[in-house]
Design a protein around this motif. Structure first.
Motif, PDB file in Angstrom:
ATOM      1  N   TYR A  12      23.487  91.196  58.387  1.00  0.00           N
ATOM      2  CA  TYR A  12      22.638  92.072  57.589  1.00  0.00           C
ATOM      3  C   TYR A  12      21.261  92.277  58.227  1.00  0.00           C
ATOM      4  CZ  TYR A  12      19.848  93.996  53.858  1.00  0.00           C
ATOM      5  OH  TYR A  12      19.007  94.798  53.144  1.00  0.00           O
ATOM      6  N   SER A  13      20.629  91.193  58.679  1.00  0.00           N
ATOM      7  CA  SER A  13      19.257  91.313  59.187  1.00  0.00           C
ATOM      8  C   SER A  13      19.168  92.233  60.409  1.00  0.00           C
ATOM      9  CB  SER A  13      18.671  89.938  59.499  1.00  0.00           C
ATOM     10  OG  SER A  13      19.379  89.334  60.557  1.00  0.00           O
ATOM     11  N   CYS A  16      24.105  95.026  61.929  1.00  0.00           N
ATOM     12  CA  CYS A  16      25.072  95.034  63.022  1.00  0.00           C
ATOM     13  C   CYS A  16      26.494  94.738  62.552  1.00  0.00           C
ATOM     14  CB  CYS A  16      24.649  93.983  64.042  1.00  0.00           C
ATOM     15  SG  CYS A  16      25.754  93.806  65.436  1.00  0.00           S
ATOM     16  N   ILE A  17      27.433  95.510  63.109  1.00  0.00           N
ATOM     17  CA  ILE A  17      28.857  95.243  62.944  1.00  0.00           C
ATOM     18  C   ILE A  17      29.407  94.974  64.331  1.00  0.00           C
ATOM     19  CG2 ILE A  17      31.105  96.163  62.279  1.00  0.00           C
ATOM     20  CD1 ILE A  17      29.607  98.032  60.346  1.00  0.00           C
ATOM     21  N   ARG A  18      30.057  93.834  64.491  1.00  0.00           N
ATOM     22  CA  ARG A  18      30.673  93.497  65.780  1.00  0.00           C
ATOM     23  C   ARG A  18      32.180  93.600  65.601  1.00  0.00           C
ATOM     24  NH1 ARG A  18      32.869  89.457  68.765  1.00  0.00           N
ATOM     25  NH2 ARG A  18      32.253  89.374  70.947  1.00  0.00           N
ATOM     26  N   TYR A  73      25.382  99.515  65.275  1.00  0.00           N
ATOM     27  CA  TYR A  73      24.275  99.288  64.358  1.00  0.00           C
ATOM     28  C   TYR A  73      24.195 100.402  63.320  1.00  0.00           C
ATOM     29  CZ  TYR A  73      23.007  95.744  67.710  1.00  0.00           C
ATOM     30  OH  TYR A  73      23.037  94.641  68.522  1.00  0.00           O
ATOM     31  N   SER A  74      24.256 100.004  62.059  1.00  0.00           N
ATOM     32  CA  SER A  74      24.091 100.929  60.946  1.00  0.00           C
ATOM     33  C   SER A  74      23.611 100.117  59.753  1.00  0.00           C
ATOM     34  CB  SER A  74      25.397 101.633  60.593  1.00  0.00           C
ATOM     35  OG  SER A  74      25.209 102.395  59.409  1.00  0.00           O
ATOM     36  N   VAL A  78      26.056  98.483  56.788  1.00  0.00           N
ATOM     37  CA  VAL A  78      26.078  97.026  56.646  1.00  0.00           C
ATOM     38  C   VAL A  78      25.540  96.619  55.275  1.00  0.00           C
ATOM     39  CG1 VAL A  78      25.160  94.850  57.548  1.00  0.00           C
ATOM     40  CG2 VAL A  78      25.975  96.615  59.129  1.00  0.00           C
ATOM     41  N   GLU A  79      24.485  97.275  54.833  1.00  0.00           N
ATOM     42  CA  GLU A  79      23.937  96.977  53.508  1.00  0.00           C
ATOM     43  C   GLU A  79      24.980  97.259  52.417  1.00  0.00           C
ATOM     44  OE1 GLU A  79      19.754  97.709  51.355  1.00  0.00           O
ATOM     45  OE2 GLU A  79      20.752  99.554  52.021  1.00  0.00           O
ATOM     46  N   LYS A  80      25.680  98.354  52.533  1.00  0.00           N
ATOM     47  CA  LYS A  80      26.716  98.711  51.555  1.00  0.00           C
ATOM     48  C   LYS A  80      27.837  97.679  51.559  1.00  0.00           C
ATOM     49  CE  LYS A  80      28.507 101.745  48.687  1.00  0.00           C
ATOM     50  NZ  LYS A  80      27.899 102.146  47.453  1.00  0.00           N
TER      51      LYS A  80
END
Length: 119
Positions: A12-13, A16-18, A73-74, A78-80
């Motif tokens: 979250y910070s 990032c999605i890996r 990166y979004s 990621v927040e959703k």
């Protein structure tokens, strides 16, 4: 537990999605992908798409680090995902993804996430 090389990780910070490189290989190294979130079912899907898709993501296969650490990166996505999954914003999470041969997509149940170390 045996480690699965087909995973999605969320931070979250960093927003990032890996996505593990094996996912891209099994999708046939598509020029574009799309990530879909089903809020009601708490599921996430990664699928190949085309240039005409306005929600496309273009993987940079030419990057030297992409094979080891494919990251996107979004902050909004990621927040959703974190809100939908009721995850702690100060922690990182990982889910295993399964390949649906018939549909040619990877899907994962976000309720089966495990906490991970930040990378």
């Amino acid at each position: 537990m045996v480690a699965n090389s087909r995973t999605l990780s969320f931070n979250y910070s960093k927003g990032c999605i890996r996505i593990s490189y094996e996912v891209f290989q099994l999708l046939g190294l598509p020029p574009y992908i799309r990530i879909l979130l089903n809020v009601e079912e708490k599921r996430i899907v990664v699928l190949p798409t085309d240039k005409g898709d306005i929600d496309r993501i273009k993987p940079n296969y030419q990057s030297k680090s992409f094979m080891q650490h494919p990251r996107f990166y979004s902050k909004l996505l990621v927040e959703k995902i974190f809100i939908t999954s009721h995850w702690d914003l100060d922690k990182c999470y990982r889910v295993n993804v399964e390949f649906d041969q018939d549909r040619g997509v990877f899907a994962s149940d976000l309720t089966k996430a495990t906490e991970t170390e930040a990378r």
